[in-house]
Design an enzyme around this catalytic site. Structure first.
Site, PDB file in Angstrom:
ATOM      1  N   TYR A 103     -94.295  44.424 -80.114  1.00 49.31           N
ATOM      2  CA  TYR A 103     -93.046  44.415 -80.876  1.00 49.31           C
ATOM      3  C   TYR A 103     -92.918  43.141 -81.694  1.00 49.31           C
ATOM      4  O   TYR A 103     -92.616  43.168 -82.896  1.00 49.31           O
ATOM      5  CB  TYR A 103     -91.878  44.551 -79.909  1.00 49.31           C
TER       6      TYR A 103
ATOM      7  N   ASN B 167     -85.629  51.412 -91.024  1.00 52.79           N
ATOM      8  CA  ASN B 167     -85.072  51.104 -89.709  1.00 52.79           C
ATOM      9  C   ASN B 167     -85.886  51.627 -88.533  1.00 52.79           C
ATOM     10  O   ASN B 167     -85.814  51.063 -87.437  1.00 52.79           O
ATOM     11  CB  ASN B 167     -83.648  51.676 -89.636  1.00 52.79           C
TER      12      ASN B 167
ATOM     13  N   ASP C 264     -91.850  61.826 -89.190  1.00 56.76           N
ATOM     14  CA  ASP C 264     -92.448  60.772 -88.380  1.00 56.76           C
ATOM     15  C   ASP C 264     -93.005  59.748 -89.360  1.00 56.76           C
ATOM     16  O   ASP C 264     -93.949  60.032 -90.098  1.00 56.76           O
ATOM     17  CB  ASP C 264     -93.558  61.361 -87.506  1.00 56.76           C
ATOM     18  N   VAL C 265     -92.414  58.552 -89.409  1.00 55.12           N
ATOM     19  CA  VAL C 265     -92.778  57.593 -90.446  1.00 55.12           C
ATOM     20  C   VAL C 265     -94.206  57.085 -90.308  1.00 55.12           C
ATOM     21  O   VAL C 265     -94.741  56.489 -91.257  1.00 55.12           O
ATOM     22  CB  VAL C 265     -91.806  56.397 -90.464  1.00 55.12           C
TER      23      VAL C 265
ATOM     24  N   LYS D 182     -92.842  42.706 -85.826  1.00 55.22           N
ATOM     25  CA  LYS D 182     -91.646  42.183 -86.484  1.00 55.22           C
ATOM     26  C   LYS D 182     -91.954  40.924 -87.288  1.00 55.22           C
ATOM     27  O   LYS D 182     -91.368  40.698 -88.357  1.00 55.22           O
ATOM     28  CB  LYS D 182     -90.543  41.939 -85.461  1.00 55.22           C
TER      29      LYS D 182
END
Length: 263
Positions: free
Chosen positions: A168, A99, A72-73, A172
């Site tokens: 989101y 990613n 789990d990053v 980003k």
């Protein structure tokens, strides 16, 4: 953690080594398979072991070596264990494809977005990208020969938002800043850092777009998508450049999607 062995070497010698996060589905799976097919050794990272094993099995025989690592990053200890496993198995790292990401709850207006949902998106998309980049940076700086490449998966939303996408979009946009800063700091160590901004690749995450997506004017309209394999080929091109060359930013999108002129 499982190892799937297919091929030791490319004709030019030992294969290059990559880490792909979010490798169990979508863009991550397509990129991982593309690299494996090209003979890279690839560590497939993700939260669920079963999809990672499916990705490894998707790659054709005779390609590179796949190492599956549950990670789990957003958890620093998982990221540390991932890169330790790569060092122990392959001895070096040539590429990180950063990613892993999540859109979060779709269609929720900013005033109704729970803090927990915001935090989950930030932890995955931004904090996770930082943790993986930091671990890759450390390994690339210390290894001999020194250097490597990091490619961050941005988005069209790194430039222009969709309606009801505040978490989101914010992450980003922040990822672009992370890319620029890492690219600058990595120069002296031969670490090249770039970003690929993707629009409407056909994956499970974008499955609803062809039937109807909310537009800036409040209407719902279908949107065209593109083959995710085209994204994978672009990442492979970026990854295959010598470290003296770098694609700083690349935008790969469905030609007719509403990006230019969105809103």
């Amino acid at each position: 953690m499982n190892t799937v062995r297919t091929s030791d070497e490319e004709s030019t010698g030992a294969p290059k080594v990559a880490v792909v996060t979010g490798a169990g589905s979508g863009i991550g799976r397509a990129v991982a398979v593309e690299l494996l097919t090209a003979g890279w050794s690839v560590a497939l990272a993700g939260r669920r072991p079963e999809p990672l094993a499916e990705t490894a099995a998707t790659a054709p025989s005779g390609g590179g070596t796949a190492l599956t690592v549950r990670a789990d990053v957003s958890r620093p200890e998982d990221v540390a264990a991932l890169f330790d496993a790569v060092r122990d198995r392959f001895g070096r790292l040539d590429l990180l494809f950063n990613n892993a990401g999540t859109f979060g709850p779709g269609g929720v207006p900013v005033e109704e977005l729970p803090y927990e949902a915001w935090r989950h998106v930030v932890d995955t998309n931004l904090n996770g990208a930082f943790l993986c980049a930091q671990a890759a940076y450390r390994q690339m700086k210390e290894q001999d020969p020194q250097g490597g490449r990091i490619i961050n998966n941005g988005s069209i939303s790194a430039h222009t938002p969709r309606p009801h996408s505040v978490a989101y979009t914010a992450t980003k946009h922040a990822l672009t800043g992370l890319t620029k800063s890492l690219s600058l700091d990595g120069r002296r160590y031969g670490i090249a850092v770039g970003q690929i901004d993707i629009g409407n690749a056909a994956t499970d995450m974008t499955a609803g777009m062809q039937t109807g997506a909310l537009q800036a004017n409040g209407e719902t309209a279908p949107e065209p998508v593109m083959d995710v394999a085209d994204v994978a080929r672009t990442v492979r091109h970026m990854a295959g450049l010598p470290l003296e060359a770098n694609v700083q930013f690349a935008t790969v999108m469905a030609t007719a999607m509403p990006y230019v002129g969105r809103g």
